[in-house]
Design an enzyme around this catalytic site. Structure first.
Site, PDB file in Angstrom:
ATOM      1  CB  CYS A  10      -0.907  -0.035   1.234  1.00  0.00           C
ATOM      2  SG  CYS A  10      -1.710   1.528   1.597  1.00  0.00           S
ATOM      3  CE  LYS A  37     -11.131  -4.205   4.730  1.00  0.00           C
ATOM      4  NZ  LYS A  37     -11.614  -2.957   4.153  1.00  0.00           N
ATOM      5  CB  VAL A  50      -3.984  -0.142   6.202  1.00  0.00           C
ATOM      6  CG1 VAL A  50      -4.561  -1.166   7.122  1.00  0.00           C
ATOM      7  CG2 VAL A  50      -3.767  -0.699   4.802  1.00  0.00           C
ATOM      8  CD  GLU A  62      -7.257   9.873   4.677  1.00  0.00           C
ATOM      9  OE1 GLU A  62      -6.419  10.434   3.959  1.00  0.00           O
ATOM     10  OE2 GLU A  62      -8.031   9.016   4.235  1.00  0.00           O
ATOM     11  CB  SER A  63      -0.916   8.188   4.632  1.00  0.00           C
ATOM     12  OG  SER A  63      -1.440   8.888   3.531  1.00  0.00           O
TER      13      SER A  63
HETATM   14  N1  LIG Z   1      -6.438   8.336   1.804  1.00  0.00           N
HETATM   15  C1  LIG Z   1      -6.006   7.146   2.495  1.00  0.00           C
HETATM   16  C2  LIG Z   1      -5.928   6.013   1.473  1.00  0.00           C
HETATM   17  C3  LIG Z   1      -5.676   4.667   2.126  1.00  0.00           C
HETATM   18  C4  LIG Z   1      -5.956   3.503   1.172  1.00  0.00           C
HETATM   19  O1  LIG Z   1      -6.423   3.687   0.039  1.00  0.00           O
HETATM   20  N2  LIG Z   1      -5.670   2.290   1.653  1.00  0.00           N
HETATM   21  C5  LIG Z   1      -5.971   1.101   0.886  1.00  0.00           C
HETATM   22  C6  LIG Z   1      -4.709   0.257   0.645  1.00  0.00           C
HETATM   23  S1  LIG Z   1      -3.500   1.103  -0.283  1.00  0.00           S
HETATM   24  C7  LIG Z   1      -6.905   0.189   1.690  1.00  0.00           C
HETATM   25  O2  LIG Z   1      -6.789   0.082   2.878  1.00  0.00           O
HETATM   26  N3  LIG Z   1      -7.810  -0.494   0.996  1.00  0.00           N
HETATM   27  C8  LIG Z   1      -8.669  -1.471   1.593  1.00  0.00           C
HETATM   28  C9  LIG Z   1     -10.096  -1.151   1.413  1.00  0.00           C
HETATM   29  O3  LIG Z   1     -10.428  -0.034   0.949  1.00  0.00           O
HETATM   30  O4  LIG Z   1     -10.912  -2.029   1.709  1.00  0.00           O
HETATM   31  C10 LIG Z   1      -4.673   7.425   3.189  1.00  0.00           C
HETATM   32  O5  LIG Z   1      -3.955   8.356   2.764  1.00  0.00           O
HETATM   33  O6  LIG Z   1      -4.352   6.775   4.184  1.00  0.00           O
END
Ligand SMILES: N[C@@H](CCC(=O)N[C@@H](CS)C(=O)NCC(=O)O)C(=O)O
Length: 199
Positions: A10, A37, A50, A62-63
């Protein structure tokens, strides 16, 4: 101790791992299988994503929000500028990265090929616009490594993996990317699955 729930491929989790290693404090990284998950991810983050950072009774997601918290909690080396005006400008840039670059990541991770081509073109054009900045600047903000470098690095690492080819005009940007990738914290933060994304 801080615990980061992280995806092994990710790009957003990659940002937080990068900051944790830059700061060199104690933390734990827990790999989350996004194809299976665990229920507690949805409990901690209503958006079910995540990265998630947990420290005692604080739960953050949120990163960029996580990274600003780590930066304030462990101020050395400082990744956000000290001056409020500069800090506000960095936040605008971070928003711009999300809206013009990272918004395309989910398309590149999953959508059909035609949509992926559009996403690749958007990213290529935006990165090419940024390239001249690195003719004279070492990092996004000039001489100093900052949160902006952290935020963009995971995408630069994935260019080949996402099938994005940049033209010769973007050469200064690619040189800048190599500078980021050679940082010890950057190398430590890579997961085995990320290591094999670049030849
Ligand atoms: N805007 C969020 C994006 C986080 C994101 O897109 N995470 C993805 C993995 S790269 C995730 O957890 N996807 C699982 C899901 O949506 O079920 C950040 O900056 O943390």
């Amino acid at each position: 101790m801080m615990v980061l729930y992280s995806g092994t491929t990710c790009p957003f989790s990659h940002r937080c791992r990068f900051v944790l290693f830059e700061k060199g404090m104690d933390f734990e990284i827990r790999d989350v299988d996004l194809f299976n998950k665990p229920d507690d991810i949805n409990v901690m983050n209503p958006y079910g994503q995540v990265p998630i950072l947990v420290e005692r009774d604080l739960i953050l997601y949120e990163s960029n929000i996580i990274n600003e918290y780590i930066d304030e909690r462990f101020p050395h080396p400082q990744l956000m500028p000290g001056d409020p005006v500069d800090r506000a400008r960095v936040r605008l840039f971070l928003l711009n990265f999300e809206k013009e670059l990272f918004v395309h990541v989910s398309t590149l991770e999953s959508a059909e090929e035609k949509l992926k081509d559009k996403a690749r073109a958007h990213i290529r054009d935006r990165l090419t616009q940024l390239a001249p900045n690195f003719i004279k600047n070492k990092y996004m903000l000039g001489e100093n490594f900052s949160m902006l470098d952290v935020a963009i690095a995971p995408l630069l690492w994935r260019l080949e993996h996402y099938g994005i080819e940049l033209s010769r005009n973007a050469a200064p940007l690619l040189k800048y990317a190599e500078r980021l990738f050679s940082r010890p914290a950057y190398i430590e933060a890579l997961t085995p699955s990320e290591k094999v994304m670049r030849r």
